[in-house]
Enzyme design. Structure first.
Site, short mmCIF file in Angstrom:
data_model
loop_
_atom_site.label_atom_id
_atom_site.label_comp_id
_atom_site.label_asym_id
_atom_site.label_seq_id
_atom_site.Cartn_x
_atom_site.Cartn_y
_atom_site.Cartn_z
N LYS A 4 -5.59 5.60 8.38
CA LYS A 4 -6.64 6.07 7.46
C LYS A 4 -7.35 7.23 8.16
O LYS A 4 -8.40 7.05 8.77
CB LYS A 4 -7.60 4.93 7.14
N SER A 12 -12.61 -3.10 0.13
CA SER A 12 -12.85 -2.50 1.45
C SER A 12 -14.34 -2.27 1.64
O SER A 12 -15.00 -1.75 0.74
CB SER A 12 -12.17 -1.13 1.54
N ARG A 32 0.87 -1.19 0.00
CA ARG A 32 0.00 0.00 0.00
C ARG A 32 0.90 1.23 0.00
O ARG A 32 1.69 1.43 0.92
CB ARG A 32 -0.88 -0.02 1.25
N1 TZP Z 1 -8.60 0.52 5.63
C1 TZP Z 1 -9.47 0.67 6.64
S1 TZP Z 1 -8.66 1.01 8.10
C2 TZP Z 1 -7.15 0.93 7.34
C3 TZP Z 1 -7.31 0.67 6.00
C4 TZP Z 1 -6.23 0.54 5.02
C5 TZP Z 1 -5.87 1.14 8.06
C6 TZP Z 1 -5.60 0.13 9.12
O1 TZP Z 1 -4.36 0.41 9.72
P1 TZP Z 1 -4.08 0.23 11.26
O2 TZP Z 1 -2.76 0.94 11.46
O3 TZP Z 1 -3.95 -1.23 11.55
O4 TZP Z 1 -5.20 0.88 12.01
#
Ligand code: TZP
Ligand code: MG
Length: 220
Positions: A146, A117, A48
């Site tokens: 995010k 997602s 990503r």
């Molecule tokens: N999509 C929804 S939450 C997220 C993504 C890519 C990020 C999740 O990252 P983390 O650091 O585990 O909260």
């Protein structure tokens, strides 16, 4: 799990989906961190790289693919179906605003894993009916990975897990950390994505191993 699912790992529980996120990992460390996640037991790896040049993303994905192959784990490219197709990755992941599964399939063909997602039970059901191979479900909690997204909480996990999760893998995501993992599992989650808590760990491999142990090692 549906016979139509292309997800290569069964049973689809106890799975840890690791994301190599350029928001946390610098270019020189990409391979080392990927290796640490895999050695620690990550079952799936996603690259990503929000806002990065596509040429760079192609190069990085190409360098991570042989590492994932060595561990027989799928490499999923976030957002870029063209790059996934060009380098022969195992999958591509898209968001709610990234178009239809059919449009992605036109680029990557019938075999590649395609994930979506989702942020509500309705989106989760819709993604399953559309034919996605797995879904992310979250963010459960607000997360710096995010920014600006509210947490959807854990109340809908059992419904999504039982209806969609009996057909395709459901990966709970967003704000999941080692310290709240037990709570998330108790709420009904079977598979998780953990990004920042693993990537910012002092020892990425050990942190990953700890999460895998808490998830329970799935039979393969
Ligand atoms: N999509 C929804 S939450 C997220 C993504 C890519 C990020 C999740 O990252 P983390 O650091 O585990 O909260
Ligand atoms: Mg996207």
């Amino acid at each position: 799990m549906s016979e139509l699912s292309r997800f290569p790992i069964s049973p689809v529980q106890g799975l840890l989906y690791g994301i190599v996120d350029l928001g946390y990992v610098t270019e020189p460390d990409l391979e080392k961190v990927t290796h640490a996640l895999l050695t620690g037991g990550a079952d799936v790896i996603q690259l990503r790289a929000k806002g990065c040049e596509t040429g760079k993303i192609r190069e990085w994905a190409g360098s991570l693919l042989p590492i994932c192959r060595r561990f027989s784990r799928p490499l999923i490219v976030n957002d870029f179906a063209e790059i996934a197709a060009e380098i022969g990755a195992d999958g591509v992941h898209i968001g709610q605003d990234d178009g239809s599964l059919a449009a992605v399939r036109a680029i990557v063909g019938p075999e590649m894993i395609v994930g979506r997602s989702t942020h509500s039970p309705e989106q989760a059901h819709a993604a399953h009916l559309e034919g996605f191979d797995y879904i992310g479900f979250g963010p459960l909690f607000p997360t710096p990975t995010k920014k600006g997204r509210p947490g959807i909480g854990m109340v809908n996990i059992p419904e999504v897990q039982s209806i969609v999760g009996s057909q395709i893998p459901v990966f709970c995501i967003g704000g999941i950390r080692r310290h709240n993992l037990q709570e998330v599992l108790s709420a009904g989650a079977k598979n998780v994505v953990i990004v920042s808590d693993l990537l910012t760990a002092h020892d990425v491999e050990a942190a990953t191993r700890e999460v895998k142990a808490a998830l329970g090692a799935p039979l393969r």
